[in-house]
Design an enzyme around this catalytic site. Structure first.
Site, PDB file in Angstrom:
ATOM      1  N   GLY A  29     -14.167  -0.548   6.805  1.00 56.37           N
ATOM      2  CA  GLY A  29     -13.043   1.327   6.036  1.00 56.37           C
ATOM      3  C   GLY A  29     -12.024   1.721   6.866  1.00 56.37           C
ATOM      4  O   GLY A  29     -12.674   1.892   8.518  1.00 56.37           O
ATOM      5  N   TYR A  30     -11.040   1.333   6.596  1.00 55.31           N
ATOM      6  CA  TYR A  30     -10.417   2.623   7.944  1.00 55.31           C
ATOM      7  C   TYR A  30     -10.286   4.291   6.698  1.00 55.31           C
ATOM      8  O   TYR A  30     -10.540   4.073   5.384  1.00 55.31           O
ATOM      9  CB  TYR A  30      -8.785   1.808   7.012  1.00 55.31           C
ATOM     10  CG  TYR A  30      -9.075   0.315   7.320  1.00 55.31           C
ATOM     11  CD1 TYR A  30      -8.143   0.416   9.046  1.00 55.31           C
ATOM     12  CD2 TYR A  30      -9.475  -0.232   7.227  1.00 55.31           C
ATOM     13  CE1 TYR A  30      -8.729  -0.647   9.312  1.00 55.31           C
ATOM     14  CE2 TYR A  30      -9.299  -1.614   7.271  1.00 55.31           C
ATOM     15  CZ  TYR A  30      -8.884  -1.842   8.484  1.00 55.31           C
ATOM     16  OH  TYR A  30      -8.933  -3.145   9.592  1.00 55.31           O
ATOM     17  N   LEU A  31     -11.292   4.503   8.309  1.00 55.14           N
ATOM     18  CA  LEU A  31     -11.007   6.367   7.790  1.00 55.14           C
ATOM     19  C   LEU A  31      -9.685   6.686   7.456  1.00 55.14           C
ATOM     20  O   LEU A  31      -9.456   7.500   7.295  1.00 55.14           O
ATOM     21  CB  LEU A  31     -11.583   6.722   9.143  1.00 55.14           C
ATOM     22  CG  LEU A  31     -13.252   6.311   8.820  1.00 55.14           C
ATOM     23  CD1 LEU A  31     -13.893   6.256  10.456  1.00 55.14           C
ATOM     24  CD2 LEU A  31     -14.157   7.429   8.047  1.00 55.14           C
ATOM     25  N   ARG A  82     -10.175   2.044   1.049  1.00 53.91           N
ATOM     26  CA  ARG A  82      -9.575   1.209   1.880  1.00 53.91           C
ATOM     27  C   ARG A  82     -10.358   0.158   2.587  1.00 53.91           C
ATOM     28  O   ARG A  82     -10.956   0.518   3.974  1.00 53.91           O
ATOM     29  CB  ARG A  82      -9.265   2.496   3.414  1.00 53.91           C
ATOM     30  CG  ARG A  82      -8.114   3.420   2.618  1.00 53.91           C
ATOM     31  CD  ARG A  82      -7.163   4.737   3.919  1.00 53.91           C
ATOM     32  NE  ARG A  82      -8.649   5.101   3.639  1.00 53.91           N
ATOM     33  CZ  ARG A  82      -8.952   6.287   3.322  1.00 53.91           C
ATOM     34  NH1 ARG A  82      -8.419   7.043   2.397  1.00 53.91           N
ATOM     35  NH2 ARG A  82      -9.753   7.084   3.925  1.00 53.91           N
TER      36      ARG A  82
END
Lengths: 158, 158
Positions: A29-31, A82
């Site tokens: 997951g893109y933080l 994301r």
């Protein structure tokens, strides 16, 4: 750390299952992404990591830090919209080791292959085997961050 | 990790130097912010850390990971335009320990104080001492990320 030098290709013909092996299931997951920096969390059976990639093009700075699973899971809800999941297979190729990713979830059916190199010269010299497809190394729509946010690019060329 | 519960105030009257002690000099750069997530690198004399804060309001998820200094310095150039520096002093106050920050660089002369709490009830119950100024806990212009990117808010109320 260091500088990550890699090339990324689509896959014209996925290798046979025997050549792929079982692979490792990742979800990532893109933080946050801003400017030329991207920060993500990856959760795999063997552990979890925070990875920060900075810079553009073939050579990027990459910092990877192990993170306790509990902390990774606490961050996970903040990556909604994301995310991606994939099974990664390591396959030897002439000039290195290819990381062959079969995506799942919303990207189900997509295959991508990455090869990492010691030097930019090695990267430039690399001759992709015939089962590789288009070179998308420099295509911002094919970064994992873009795939996680916007899905597969809807373009005739790839 | 955990959930970070804190309140932030401006400083009406900075404590005397004797009460502040020498403090610790930090520089921190914001690697990336997106949605309710922020990822920063902090470099201090005692080491360097990657910190990810996620969520809004009084209680946020915070993950802090030590990072080798060399890796922190490799990321630093990628925080241009999103940096701040400060000297942090720890000062006991009724109900906890205040972290009193005197900013330097572009924010020279700015003081801010934060107090961290065990519970949201403790946070709500806290009575700021007279040297504290306006409560800016919920003001997005006063987050460190906002200060690093846009400088001190230019508003009459604070």
């Amino acid at each position: 750390m260091g500088t990550e030098i890699e090339r990324k290709f689509l896959v014209a013909t996925p290798p046979a299952q025997d050549d792929l092996g079982s692979g490792v299931h990742y979800r990532q997951g893109y933080l946050a992404g801003e400017g030329d920096v991207e920060c993500r969390v990856r959760i795999a059976p063997g552990g979890a990591w925070i990875t920060i990639k900075a810079g553009r093009g073939l050579a990027r700075t990459e910092v990877e830090l192990p993170v306790p699973l509990e902390e990774a899971e606490a961050l996970w809800p903040h990556t909604a919209g994301r995310r991606l999941e994939k099974v990664r297979h390591r396959v030897p190729v002439e000039g290195g080791v290819a990381e062959v990713d079969r995506y799942g979830g919303d990207l189900d059916g997509l295959w991508v292959v990455e090869v990492e190199f010691e030097t930019e010269e090695d990267a430039a010299r690399f001759v992709p085997p015939s089962w590789f497809g288009a070179d998308v190394s420099n295509d911002p729509d094919w970064t994992n961050g873009a795939l996680a946010r916007r899905g597969r690019p809807d373009r005739p060329d790839t």
